[in-house]
Design an enzyme around this catalytic site. Structure first.
Site, PDB file in Angstrom:
ATOM      1  CG  HIS A  13     -36.401   1.203   6.262  1.00 55.30           C
ATOM      2  ND1 HIS A  13     -36.098   2.393   6.993  1.00 55.30           N
ATOM      3  CD2 HIS A  13     -36.872   0.068   7.184  1.00 55.30           C
ATOM      4  CE1 HIS A  13     -36.394   1.989   8.181  1.00 55.30           C
ATOM      5  NE2 HIS A  13     -36.921   0.801   8.241  1.00 55.30           N
ATOM      6  CE  LYS A  22     -45.660   0.576  19.002  1.00 52.78           C
ATOM      7  NZ  LYS A  22     -44.771  -0.617  18.296  1.00 52.78           N
ATOM      8  NE  ARG A  43     -32.764  -5.153  11.705  1.00 53.21           N
ATOM      9  CZ  ARG A  43     -33.413  -4.477  12.485  1.00 53.21           C
ATOM     10  NH1 ARG A  43     -33.287  -3.112  12.477  1.00 53.21           N
ATOM     11  NH2 ARG A  43     -34.272  -4.812  13.270  1.00 53.21           N
ATOM     12  CB  SER A  48     -35.605   3.613  12.382  1.00 55.93           C
ATOM     13  OG  SER A  48     -35.931   3.452  10.882  1.00 55.93           O
TER      14      SER A  48
END
Length: 164
Positions: A17, A41, A90, A127
């Protein structure tokens, strides 16, 4: 002034990040790291904790601020006159989802999305993967800022063995 937003949940913030934030800080006059707050969440760290960790992690960047947001990212951008969203990619699999999101965001507001390829050393980093590896005792210390790693280890130590 060229302003951009780097959105995410950052649960927790990783070196990947920060790589994207650092690179965005060289491309734009001002970068806002926007922490998504979704009460439905379940997160390991609260929104306030994630914002605080990001503020500390982003201290080296003079033109970076951190804020939280609920609801649509496009509303956040409109309210702050931000016209660029910066997203790290990514892998090719990220592109499919992020392209759809970029097109949806552009249909909702006058925003463009800029994709920044992740540096090769962080191409595997997520993460969720960091949390999973750390939960089972794996060494993730090189993947996070030191103070974030300490907080992650402490938080996981407080959790019950069944993950609750």
């Amino acid at each position: 002034m060229r302003r951009a937003v780097c959105p995410g949940s950052f649960d927790p913030v990783t070196n990947g990040h920060l790589d994207i934030v650092a690179r965005a800080s060289h491309l734009f006059d001002e970068v806002v790291v926007a922490v998504g707050v979704n009460k439905s969440k379940s997160r390991l760290f609260t929104a306030d904790e994630r914002i605080e960790m990001l503020r500390t992690a982003c201290e080296p960047f003079d033109n970076v601020t951190v804020d939280g947001f609920t609801g649509l990212l496009t509303d956040f951008c409109r309210e702050r006159d931000i016209r660029t969203i910066v997203k790290g990619l990514r892998a090719v699999s990220d592109f499919d989802y992020e392209l759809q999101m970029a097109q949806m965001n552009a249909s909702l507001a006058e925003v463009e999305t800029v994709f920044v390829p992740t540096s090769p050393e962080y191409s595997f980093l997520a993460s969720s993967l960091v949390k999973e590896v750390a939960t089972f005792g794996g060494d993730v210390s090189g993947l996070l800022p030191g103070f974030v790693h300490e907080r992650l280890v402490a938080r996981l130590a407080l959790r019950e063995p069944d993950g609750g």
